[in-house]
Design a protein around this motif. Structure first.
Motif, PDB file in Angstrom:
ATOM      1  N   PRO A  55       0.842  -1.200   0.000  1.00  0.00           N
ATOM      2  CA  PRO A  55       0.000   0.000   0.000  1.00  0.00           C
ATOM      3  C   PRO A  55       0.878   1.251   0.000  1.00  0.00           C
ATOM      4  CG  PRO A  55      -0.612  -1.493   1.781  1.00  0.00           C
ATOM      5  CD  PRO A  55       0.642  -2.028   1.163  1.00  0.00           C
ATOM      6  N   GLU A  56       0.371   2.305  -0.635  1.00  0.00           N
ATOM      7  CA  GLU A  56       1.081   3.576  -0.593  1.00  0.00           C
ATOM      8  C   GLU A  56       1.247   3.962   0.869  1.00  0.00           C
ATOM      9  OE1 GLU A  56       0.717   8.009  -2.564  1.00  0.00           O
ATOM     10  OE2 GLU A  56      -1.041   6.741  -2.466  1.00  0.00           O
ATOM     11  N   ARG A  57       2.427   4.438   1.234  1.00  0.00           N
ATOM     12  CA  ARG A  57       2.662   4.828   2.617  1.00  0.00           C
ATOM     13  C   ARG A  57       3.587   6.027   2.645  1.00  0.00           C
ATOM     14  NH1 ARG A  57       7.601   1.741   4.682  1.00  0.00           N
ATOM     15  NH2 ARG A  57       8.369   0.702   2.815  1.00  0.00           N
ATOM     16  N   VAL A  58       3.565   6.711   3.745  1.00  0.00           N
ATOM     17  CA  VAL A  58       4.433   7.861   3.930  1.00  0.00           C
ATOM     18  C   VAL A  58       5.459   7.489   4.998  1.00  0.00           C
ATOM     19  CG1 VAL A  58       4.552  10.264   4.682  1.00  0.00           C
ATOM     20  CG2 VAL A  58       2.656   9.498   3.241  1.00  0.00           C
ATOM     21  N   VAL A  59       6.724   7.562   4.637  1.00  0.00           N
ATOM     22  CA  VAL A  59       7.812   7.344   5.590  1.00  0.00           C
ATOM     23  C   VAL A  59       8.315   8.728   5.960  1.00  0.00           C
ATOM     24  CG1 VAL A  59      10.050   6.268   6.001  1.00  0.00           C
ATOM     25  CG2 VAL A  59       8.396   5.157   4.489  1.00  0.00           C
ATOM     26  N   GLU A  60       8.146   9.089   7.215  1.00  0.00           N
ATOM     27  CA  GLU A  60       8.487  10.433   7.665  1.00  0.00           C
ATOM     28  C   GLU A  60       9.912  10.491   8.193  1.00  0.00           C
ATOM     29  OE1 GLU A  60       5.356  11.254  10.445  1.00  0.00           O
ATOM     30  OE2 GLU A  60       3.991  11.840   8.826  1.00  0.00           O
ATOM     31  N   ALA A  61      10.380  11.709   8.463  1.00  0.00           N
ATOM     32  CA  ALA A  61      11.728  11.927   8.990  1.00  0.00           C
ATOM     33  C   ALA A  61      11.976  11.022  10.188  1.00  0.00           C
ATOM     34  CB  ALA A  61      11.901  13.386   9.383  1.00  0.00           C
ATOM     35  N   GLY A  62      13.129  10.365  10.182  1.00  0.00           N
ATOM     36  CA  GLY A  62      13.491   9.423  11.236  1.00  0.00           C
ATOM     37  C   GLY A  62      13.105   7.995  10.904  1.00  0.00           C
ATOM     38  N   ASP A 111       0.892  -3.252 -18.136  1.00  0.00           N
ATOM     39  CA  ASP A 111       0.906  -4.719 -18.052  1.00  0.00           C
ATOM     40  C   ASP A 111       0.944  -5.202 -16.610  1.00  0.00           C
ATOM     41  OD1 ASP A 111       0.904  -4.868 -20.809  1.00  0.00           O
ATOM     42  OD2 ASP A 111       3.044  -5.362 -20.973  1.00  0.00           O
ATOM     43  N   ARG A 112       1.543  -4.410 -15.721  1.00  0.00           N
ATOM     44  CA  ARG A 112       1.712  -4.827 -14.329  1.00  0.00           C
ATOM     45  C   ARG A 112       0.751  -4.111 -13.378  1.00  0.00           C
ATOM     46  NH1 ARG A 112       7.459  -6.912 -13.502  1.00  0.00           N
ATOM     47  NH2 ARG A 112       7.063  -6.424 -11.327  1.00  0.00           N
ATOM     48  N   ALA A 113      -0.233  -3.414 -13.909  1.00  0.00           N
ATOM     49  CA  ALA A 113      -1.153  -2.638 -13.069  1.00  0.00           C
ATOM     50  C   ALA A 113      -1.807  -3.493 -11.984  1.00  0.00           C
ATOM     51  CB  ALA A 113      -2.214  -1.962 -13.930  1.00  0.00           C
ATOM     52  N   HIS A 114      -2.043  -4.765 -12.268  1.00  0.00           N
ATOM     53  CA  HIS A 114      -2.684  -5.656 -11.292  1.00  0.00           C
ATOM     54  C   HIS A 114      -1.792  -5.931 -10.075  1.00  0.00           C
ATOM     55  CE1 HIS A 114      -0.162  -8.331 -13.677  1.00  0.00           C
ATOM     56  NE2 HIS A 114      -0.254  -9.218 -12.690  1.00  0.00           N
ATOM     57  N   LEU A 115      -0.508  -5.627 -10.163  1.00  0.00           N
ATOM     58  CA  LEU A 115       0.423  -5.859  -9.052  1.00  0.00           C
ATOM     59  C   LEU A 115       0.519  -4.657  -8.117  1.00  0.00           C
ATOM     60  CD1 LEU A 115       3.328  -7.549 -11.039  1.00  0.00           C
ATOM     61  CD2 LEU A 115       1.574  -8.672  -9.637  1.00  0.00           C
ATOM     62  N   ARG A 116      -0.018  -3.525  -8.558  1.00  0.00           N
ATOM     63  CA  ARG A 116       0.044  -2.312  -7.742  1.00  0.00           C
ATOM     64  C   ARG A 116      -1.081  -2.321  -6.722  1.00  0.00           C
ATOM     65  NH1 ARG A 116       0.592   3.837 -10.157  1.00  0.00           N
ATOM     66  NH2 ARG A 116       1.318   4.781  -8.223  1.00  0.00           N
ATOM     67  N   ALA A 117      -0.744  -2.015  -5.470  1.00  0.00           N
ATOM     68  CA  ALA A 117      -1.762  -1.982  -4.429  1.00  0.00           C
ATOM     69  C   ALA A 117      -2.764  -0.872  -4.717  1.00  0.00           C
ATOM     70  CB  ALA A 117      -1.109  -1.746  -3.076  1.00  0.00           C
ATOM     71  N   PRO A 118      -4.020  -1.036  -4.323  1.00  0.00           N
ATOM     72  CA  PRO A 118      -5.009   0.024  -4.532  1.00  0.00           C
ATOM     73  C   PRO A 118      -4.551   1.325  -3.906  1.00  0.00           C
ATOM     74  CG  PRO A 118      -6.057  -1.973  -3.733  1.00  0.00           C
ATOM     75  CD  PRO A 118      -4.577  -2.188  -3.637  1.00  0.00           C
ATOM     76  N   ARG A 119      -4.775   2.423  -4.621  1.00  0.00           N
ATOM     77  CA  ARG A 119      -4.402   3.743  -4.113  1.00  0.00           C
ATOM     78  C   ARG A 119      -5.474   4.228  -3.143  1.00  0.00           C
ATOM     79  NH1 ARG A 119       0.113   6.357  -6.822  1.00  0.00           N
ATOM     80  NH2 ARG A 119      -0.711   7.966  -5.491  1.00  0.00           N
ATOM     81  N   PRO A 120      -5.079   4.924  -2.067  1.00  0.00           N
ATOM     82  CA  PRO A 120      -6.086   5.475  -1.143  1.00  0.00           C
ATOM     83  C   PRO A 120      -6.975   6.483  -1.867  1.00  0.00           C
ATOM     84  CG  PRO A 120      -3.847   5.799  -0.315  1.00  0.00           C
ATOM     85  CD  PRO A 120      -3.733   5.212  -1.687  1.00  0.00           C
ATOM     86  N   THR A 121      -8.210   6.556  -1.476  1.00  0.00           N
ATOM     87  CA  THR A 121      -9.125   7.546  -2.055  1.00  0.00           C
ATOM     88  C   THR A 121      -9.427   8.615  -1.030  1.00  0.00           C
ATOM     89  OG1 THR A 121     -11.033   6.233  -1.395  1.00  0.00           O
ATOM     90  CG2 THR A 121     -10.173   5.884  -3.608  1.00  0.00           C
ATOM     91  N   ASP A 122      -9.726   9.794  -1.515  1.00  0.00           N
ATOM     92  CA  ASP A 122     -10.040  10.916  -0.602  1.00  0.00           C
ATOM     93  C   ASP A 122     -11.457  10.816  -0.110  1.00  0.00           C
ATOM     94  OD1 ASP A 122      -7.504  12.078  -0.825  1.00  0.00           O
ATOM     95  OD2 ASP A 122      -8.065  12.997  -2.738  1.00  0.00           O
TER      96      ASP A 122
END
Length: 122
Positions: A55-62, A111-122
């Protein structure tokens, strides 16, 4: 300990490179790409990251991140912030005779779109 990663595969004869990457606010960073070997990073300031199959994630400072390299696509390494700079340090292991970073074209992304995790929706 900041990071413990497994399973880890290092290409035989690999070389290593450590770089510092800096993105201004809102910079999309490097287009989708892959590395020939694993990469380990530490976010000094800001926020960043999206890998294929996660899943899309945010890695913050540290925070730390790693990617296995090889065939895995790194979709997003740009700045997740619109009001501050992002800076991270990354050590990448490179397979012999391969570039450290290879861009992925639009056809392969489709071709690889099925391997990408669903993007969060607003």
């Amino acid at each position: 300990m900041l990071q413990d990663a497994s399973p880890l595969t290092v290409p035989e004869g690999a070389s290593a490179m450590t770089i510092e990457v800096e993105w201004e606010p809102g910079d999309p960073g490097t287009p989708p790409h892959r590395h020939s070997g694993p990469a380990f990073g530490y976010v000094v300031e800001g926020a960043v990251l999206e890998l294929e199959g996660e899943p899309e994630r945010v890695v913050e400072a540290g925070g730390t991140f790693w990617e296995p390299g090889g065939d895995v696509i790194h979709y997003q390494d740009g700045n997740a912030l619109t009001d501050a700079r992002t800076r991270f340090v990354v050590t990448m292991l490179c397979a012999p005779g391969r570039p450290m970073l290879e861009l992925v074209d639009e056809r392969e992304l489709a071709d690889r779109a099925h391997l990408r995790a669903p993007r969060p929706t607003d």
